[in-house]
Design a protein around this motif. Structure first.
Motif, PDB file in Angstrom:
ATOM      1  N   ARG A 142      -8.459  -3.769   2.974  1.00  9.44           N
ATOM      2  CA  ARG A 142      -9.429  -3.652   4.057  1.00  9.44           C
ATOM      3  C   ARG A 142      -9.001  -4.483   5.265  1.00  9.44           C
ATOM      4  O   ARG A 142      -8.364  -5.527   5.129  1.00  9.44           O
ATOM      5  N   HIS A 198      -5.008   0.021   5.405  1.00  8.32           N
ATOM      6  CA  HIS A 198      -6.286  -0.677   5.442  1.00  8.32           C
ATOM      7  C   HIS A 198      -7.410   0.215   5.947  1.00  8.32           C
ATOM      8  O   HIS A 198      -7.216   0.998   6.886  1.00  8.32           O
ATOM      9  N   ALA A 224     -10.166  -5.582  -2.684  1.00 10.82           N
ATOM     10  CA  ALA A 224     -11.232  -6.070  -1.813  1.00 10.82           C
ATOM     11  C   ALA A 224     -11.805  -7.384  -2.329  1.00 10.82           C
ATOM     12  O   ALA A 224     -11.789  -7.661  -3.531  1.00 10.82           O
TER      13      ALA A 224
END
Length: 459
Positions: free
Chosen positions: A140, A174, A218
């Motif tokens: 991310r 991402h 994550a």
């Protein structure tokens, strides 16, 4: 006012974080205080970087490490097992209810993430029908997973990546973080927001080729990169469903948010999912020794067991007896003293006090977190959420002002909160054994420093 002493010529042989300054020198630690060489006592409201979960000088931990030194300070895990490593691993696997039956212990969060990446790749090579085409990872934006080249590639921290972009892995992409303050649209429900993020992840799998992805990575609560941003309810089950749809693994990085920091020993206990691989670190050993770990789920362990039976990865200091002794002692203190309940109770109090004292401040945009892991995001305009000019270094000014003798406490600054370049936040991460008086003091000091800094900025 800076917390460091500036010199025209460096007067230290240490490669400090800034060659032109020599930081104030810490000479002692006592409970929740760090003692400097000039006698200043700093209330450690951040545990360094959310590390010192029991404060400083815990006698039970100190004695455990001393006993281990007397017994055996080091041996190579290629040749020998140790009682303390076995006991720590058993404690950790038991803490997951057997859902994560194997543990790999190393010395830093970055090392743990490197090991997790390698393990994810090897998993697909060990399958009965191997999938060697799986070489990619999806993580991310605005995340932080470490500073080694592999872990830095995984993270989305713009500033830390900037100088090294040409060296970073090209097999990591991402997607958007789950950041309700910045990411949710006006009048969008949590359910609709989660559905939109799940669709984005699904689209990214499709873009890179779903058969090429090893794992989605994550943080349950994004720490240093965003300032304690938790996911909204339902987020991780939705992400896990996308991973399962395409046969990919879910890796949860709990180096900063785990081992009790968010109110449960494992942050994923609050998320309704069990990761396939989990990294832990800071709260594992509380800073009493450099130690981190990888917890490995049944899905991965079963495949490895039926395959080669060997993880093709090893380090000189893995399972280091002193690191294991410190971690085991810290975890025993947390359990014996029921400190997870204290984290939840004092965390709720910290949340309420921060919102009471600074919630209405015109430059406090958002207060968010879980357990004893709280972030404050600053904005120039509360209505539009416009950030300050990065040149003002607002977060660092708050951090440095807090360290001055007038306030004498720590608060941890971060930047790039909005888009990787703009935006400022600070975070608080006090020890798990803080009292109501400690929380009141931290909250009032935080409010006073913020008032002080923004009076100057807005003058």
């Amino acid at each position: 006012m800076s917390s460091t002493t500036t010199h025209s010529e460096p007067s230290s042989s240490v490669l400090h974080r800034d060659l032109h300054t020599v930081p104030k020198r810490a000479v002692g630690g006592e409970g929740n205080y760090v003692i400097l060489d000039d006698g200043q006592r700093l209330l450690d409201s951040t545990g360094g970087a959310a590390v010192s979960c029991l404060g400083h000088g815990n006698e039970q931990v100190k004695q455990a490490v001393k006993r281990q030194i007397d017994q055996l300070s080091y041996c190579h895990s290629l040749f020998f097992a140790t009682d303390v490593f076995e006991e720590l691993a058993a404690f950790l696997t038991d803490s997951t209810g057997g859902k994560m039956p194997k543990v790999f212990i190393v010395s830093s969060g970055s090392e743990a993430m490197e090991a997790a990446m390698k393990l994810a790749r090897q998993y697909f090579l060990e399958l009965h029908a191997p999938q060697p085409q799986r070489t990619r990872f999806i993580a991310r934006q605005n995340s932080f997973h470490g500073v080694t080249l592999g872990s830095l590639s995984m993270g989305g921290h713009v500033f830390r990546r900037e100088l090294f972009e040409p060296l970073l892995l090209q097999n990591v992409s991402h997607v958007s973080p789950c950041n309700a303050y910045r990411g949710k649209k006006e009048n969008e429900s949590d359910e609709d927001y989660v559905a939109r993020l799940a669709a984005e992840l699904d689209a990214e799998f499709q873009r890179v080729g779903p058969e090429t992805v090893c794992a989605f990575v994550a943080e349950p609560v994004v720490g240093a990169a965003l300032g304690c941003v938790p996911s909204v309810p339902g987020y991780f089950p939705a992400m896990k469903a996308v991973c399962d749809k395409y046969g990919a693994l879910l890796i949860m990085d709990e180096v900063m948010s785990g081992m009790g920091r968010s109110g449960t020993l494992h942050a994923w206990e609050q998320e309704g999912v069990v990761p396939d691989i989990q990294t832990v670190g800071k709260g594992l050993g509380g800073g009493y020794a450099p130690v981190s770990g990888v917890l490995i789920g049944n899905r991965v362990v079963d495949v490895l067991d039926k395959g080669t039976g060997a993880f093709r990865h090893g380090q000189t200091y893995q399972g280091h007896p002193l690191g294991c002794a410190a971690a085991l002692a810290v975890q025993k203190v947390i359990k014996e003293q029921n400190l997870l309940q204290n984290v939840r109770t004092m965390g709720a109090l910290l949340e309420s006090k921060l919102k009471e004292y600074i919630g209405d401040h015109p430059n406090v945009g958002n207060i968010r977190g879980k357990g004893l892991f709280w972030g404050i995001e600053f904005v120039k305009d509360k209505a539009t959420k416009e950030p300050f000019d990065p040149q003002l270094a607002v977060g660092v000014r708050v951090q440095n002002t807090a360290l001055t003798p007038k306030y004498s406490f720590s608060i941890y600054a971060g930047g790039g909160t909005m888009d990787g370049k703009r935006g400022d936040h600070v975070l608080l991460a006090p020890a798990y054994n803080v009292t109501e008086n400690d929380i009141e003091t931290i909250s009032r000091l935080t409010a006073a420093v913020i008032q002080d800094v923004f009076q100057d900025i807005n003058a």
